[in-house]
Design a protein around this motif. Structure first.
Motif, short mmCIF file in Angstrom:
data_model
loop_
_atom_site.label_atom_id
_atom_site.label_comp_id
_atom_site.label_asym_id
_atom_site.label_seq_id
_atom_site.Cartn_x
_atom_site.Cartn_y
_atom_site.Cartn_z
N VAL A 23 -10.10 -4.14 13.54
CA VAL A 23 -8.73 -4.33 13.05
C VAL A 23 -7.89 -3.11 13.38
O VAL A 23 -6.76 -3.21 13.90
CB VAL A 23 -8.72 -4.58 11.53
N LEU A 24 -8.44 -1.95 13.09
CA LEU A 24 -7.66 -0.71 13.23
C LEU A 24 -7.42 -0.33 14.68
O LEU A 24 -6.46 0.39 14.98
CB LEU A 24 -8.39 0.43 12.50
N GLU A 25 -8.25 -0.82 15.59
CA GLU A 25 -8.08 -0.52 17.01
C GLU A 25 -7.05 -1.43 17.67
O GLU A 25 -6.75 -1.26 18.85
CB GLU A 25 -9.42 -0.64 17.74
N ARG A 26 -6.52 -2.39 16.94
CA ARG A 26 -5.53 -3.31 17.50
C ARG A 26 -4.23 -3.17 16.71
O ARG A 26 -3.96 -3.94 15.78
CB ARG A 26 -6.04 -4.74 17.46
N PRO A 27 -3.40 -2.19 17.06
CA PRO A 27 -2.17 -1.95 16.30
C PRO A 27 -1.20 -3.12 16.35
O PRO A 27 -0.36 -3.27 15.47
CB PRO A 27 -1.57 -0.70 16.98
N GLY A 28 -1.32 -3.96 17.37
CA GLY A 28 -0.43 -5.13 17.45
C GLY A 28 -0.83 -6.25 16.54
O GLY A 28 -0.08 -7.23 16.37
N LEU A 29 -2.02 -6.16 15.95
CA LEU A 29 -2.50 -7.18 15.04
C LEU A 29 -2.03 -6.84 13.62
O LEU A 29 -2.45 -5.82 13.06
CB LEU A 29 -4.03 -7.27 15.09
N SER A 30 -1.19 -7.67 13.06
CA SER A 30 -0.62 -7.40 11.75
C SER A 30 -1.51 -8.01 10.66
O SER A 30 -1.54 -9.24 10.49
CB SER A 30 0.80 -7.98 11.66
N VAL A 31 -2.21 -7.15 9.96
CA VAL A 31 -3.11 -7.58 8.88
C VAL A 31 -2.56 -7.05 7.56
O VAL A 31 -2.46 -5.84 7.37
CB VAL A 31 -4.54 -7.08 9.11
N ALA A 32 -2.21 -7.95 6.67
CA ALA A 32 -1.67 -7.54 5.37
C ALA A 32 -2.77 -7.20 4.38
O ALA A 32 -2.64 -6.30 3.55
CB ALA A 32 -0.78 -8.64 4.80
N GLN A 33 -3.89 -7.94 4.48
CA GLN A 33 -4.95 -7.78 3.49
C GLN A 33 -6.31 -8.08 4.12
O GLN A 33 -6.45 -8.99 4.93
CB GLN A 33 -4.71 -8.73 2.32
N ILE A 34 -7.30 -7.28 3.72
CA ILE A 34 -8.69 -7.54 4.05
C ILE A 34 -9.42 -7.76 2.72
O ILE A 34 -9.42 -6.88 1.86
CB ILE A 34 -9.34 -6.39 4.83
N SER A 35 -10.02 -8.92 2.57
CA SER A 35 -10.70 -9.28 1.33
C SER A 35 -12.20 -9.33 1.59
O SER A 35 -12.66 -10.04 2.50
CB SER A 35 -10.20 -10.64 0.82
N LEU A 36 -12.97 -8.58 0.83
CA LEU A 36 -14.41 -8.47 1.04
C LEU A 36 -15.16 -9.14 -0.10
O LEU A 36 -14.81 -8.98 -1.26
CB LEU A 36 -14.81 -6.99 1.11
N THR A 37 -16.22 -9.86 0.27
CA THR A 37 -17.05 -10.49 -0.77
C THR A 37 -18.51 -10.46 -0.35
O THR A 37 -18.84 -10.52 0.83
CB THR A 37 -16.61 -11.95 -1.04
N ASP A 38 -19.38 -10.33 -1.35
CA ASP A 38 -20.82 -10.29 -1.11
C ASP A 38 -21.52 -10.58 -2.44
O ASP A 38 -20.97 -10.31 -3.51
CB ASP A 38 -21.24 -8.90 -0.59
N SER A 39 -22.72 -11.11 -2.35
CA SER A 39 -23.48 -11.41 -3.56
C SER A 39 -24.10 -10.16 -4.18
O SER A 39 -24.54 -10.19 -5.33
CB SER A 39 -24.57 -12.44 -3.26
N VAL A 64 -7.02 -3.51 0.78
CA VAL A 64 -8.43 -3.90 0.80
C VAL A 64 -8.82 -4.35 -0.60
O VAL A 64 -8.72 -3.58 -1.56
CB VAL A 64 -9.34 -2.74 1.25
N ARG A 65 -9.27 -5.60 -0.71
CA ARG A 65 -9.70 -6.14 -1.99
C ARG A 65 -11.19 -6.46 -1.92
O ARG A 65 -11.75 -6.65 -0.85
CB ARG A 65 -8.93 -7.41 -2.33
N GLU A 66 -11.82 -6.56 -3.09
CA GLU A 66 -13.24 -6.90 -3.14
C GLU A 66 -13.51 -7.79 -4.35
O GLU A 66 -12.87 -7.66 -5.39
CB GLU A 66 -14.10 -5.64 -3.22
N SER A 67 -14.45 -8.71 -4.17
CA SER A 67 -14.85 -9.59 -5.27
C SER A 67 -16.19 -10.20 -4.94
O SER A 67 -16.48 -10.53 -3.79
CB SER A 67 -13.82 -10.71 -5.48
N VAL A 68 -17.03 -10.35 -5.96
CA VAL A 68 -18.30 -11.05 -5.76
C VAL A 68 -18.10 -12.56 -5.82
O VAL A 68 -19.02 -13.32 -5.53
CB VAL A 68 -19.36 -10.63 -6.81
N ASP A 69 -16.90 -12.99 -6.18
CA ASP A 69 -16.58 -14.41 -6.27
C ASP A 69 -15.98 -14.88 -4.95
O ASP A 69 -14.90 -14.47 -4.56
CB ASP A 69 -15.59 -14.66 -7.40
N LEU A 70 -16.70 -15.76 -4.25
CA LEU A 70 -16.27 -16.22 -2.93
C LEU A 70 -14.91 -16.91 -2.99
O LEU A 70 -14.03 -16.62 -2.17
CB LEU A 70 -17.31 -17.17 -2.34
#
Length: 423
Positions: A23-39, A64-70
């Motif tokens: 994501v960070l290597e592509r400055p032209g890619l506009s990412v508002a949020q990265i949401s992470l989840t794992d058990s 950057v958000r995180e949640s164990v809830d898919l």
């Protein structure tokens, strides 16, 4: 390009920093949020912390958000990367060792080991896909969960999810071949067909002319005596009229040597990866680390983020890019069912991926692909129905097994070891 929400399922895995870096290597890619989840909340917390530090160090403004809830994590996502490992490395250790006792190669993406990874994973991935379809109905799932082709077939035939099966193996081989063939042939186009981890570069063109045979002869003369997996693939390429995917082709074309190496090894690949992942996790947990952990290079998966974001951007911009990935056949390859997953050059745009027409595969390796495809489709049936007969049929169909006196007791041993109840 509009701002997007990216979700990573299985974000506690060691490849997550690779995606964040992509994501960070592509400055032209506009990412508002990265949401992470794992058990696993502990691993999730470590990777979420590293992701935040990487984003902050880059100067990008990405939440950057995180949640164990898919469902919570995936809600509203535009793209979801799936990279789960059901049973963890302990299950992989079982998959690699029990087959060896029966004189069969133990490997995590094909043969009996790959089959049991699929049996554990398919029911979970079907539920993951259904949840994503509910909370993010427009999302594309970019799947790396192995065995990728089998998972792709199961999800696309048993859910309404929009899933594409990604793998860097063939794209990396294409990239390497373009470099090696540039001097004698100029710019080349490279087509491949087969299954995930059983793909073949079968057509190379330059200036509109088919130069496949000349290109293979050129590569064989210069590189087939070198050490390494590429040399091994090139040694058999003149006979096949195609270049098999590196590493995985050896499981079929050098199976006795591969088995001997595995049986004689002091440690399994699963044990080696456990150590590597412990190093990656330790480095990721270090508050001073703000980039991809150095230990990750030992894990493999080169080109992982490149394929991910080439695909993502092709969809966002409706590029019609030509990318090798797994999707349903739908008539592209003769001799395989329409609802079977194949790995081939696909045209990728706003509607997803469509396999480009191939026609018949060359007879030299057509039967091998068809046999492994039968195994994969039977594996999907077994996973969905929990049928022991279907599982046994799948083992008998696989070229690495094919013996009822081996397949039946090995199946029962693996079912018992994994605690799976198939009747």
């Amino acid at each position: 390009m509009r701002s997007i929400v990216l979700c990573i399922v299985g974000a506690g895995g060691s490849y997550t920093p690779e995606i964040i870096e992509g994501v960070l290597e592509r400055p032209g890619l506009s990412v508002a949020q990265i949401s992470l989840t794992d058990s696993d909340p502990q691993r999730l917390g470590v990777m979420a912390g590293l992701a935040r530090r990487m984003v902050q160090a880059s100067g990008r403004r990405i939440e950057v958000r995180e949640s164990v809830d898919l469902a919570q994590a995936a809600r509203g996502a535009d793209f979801v990367v799936t990279q789960i490992r059901v049973g963890g490395m302990a299950a992989r250790q079982i998959d690699e060792t029990i087959p060896l006792r029966y004189g069969v190669i133990g490997q995590e993406t094909t043969g009996p080991g790959g089959m049991f990874k699929a049996l554990r994973t398919i029911p979970v991935m079907i539920e993951v896909a259904r949840t994503i379809s509910e909370v993010a109905p427009g999302a594309f799932i970019l799947n790396y969960t192995n065995p990728s082709g089998v998972v792709t077939e199961a999800v696309l035939n048993h859910t309404d999810a929009r899933l594409l099966g990604l793998c860097s193996s063939i794209p990396l081989l294409q990239h390497r071949l373009r470099g090696l063939l540039a001097e004698p042939f100029g710019e080349v186009e490279i087509a491949s067909v087969g299954l995930n981890h059983l793909g073949f570069v079968h057509r190379i063109t330059a200036g509109g002319q088919d130069v496949t045979r000349a290109a293979i002869d050129h590569l064989h003369a210069r590189h087939a005596t070198n050490d390494g997996l590429f040399a091994s693939a090139l040694k058999i390429a003149p006979l096949l009229g195609a270049i098999p995917v590196e590493k995985y082709g050896d499981l079929y074309f050098h199976r006795r040597a591969e088995f001997a190496a595995m049986a004689g090894a002091e440690r399994t690949r699963a044990q080696a990866v456990m150590d590597i992942e412990a190093q990656v996790l330790a480095q990721a947990a270090d508050p001073a680390v703000c980039s991809k952990p150095p230990a990750l290079i030992q894990r493999g998966g080169e080109g992982y983020s490149g394929v991910t974001f080439d695909t993502l951007e092709a969809i966002l911009e409706d590029r019609g890019s030509k990318i090798v990935m797994s999707t349903l056949n739908r008539g592209a390859v003769a001799g395989l069912p329409d609802d079977a997953a194949i790995e081939a050059v696909c045209e990728v745009g706003a509607q997803g991926a469509r396999a480009l027409p191939v026609g018949e595969m060359p007879l030299a390796w057509r039967g091998l692909v068809q046999a492994v495809k039968a195994h994969e489709s039977l594996t999907v049936q077994a996973a969905v129905s929990r049928s022991r007969d279907a599982a046994l049929q799948a083992l008998l169909a696989h070229p690495l097994v094919g013996d009822i006196d081996v397949a039946a007791p090995m199946l029962d041993d693996l079912l018992a070891a994994h605690g799976l109840d198939y009747r």
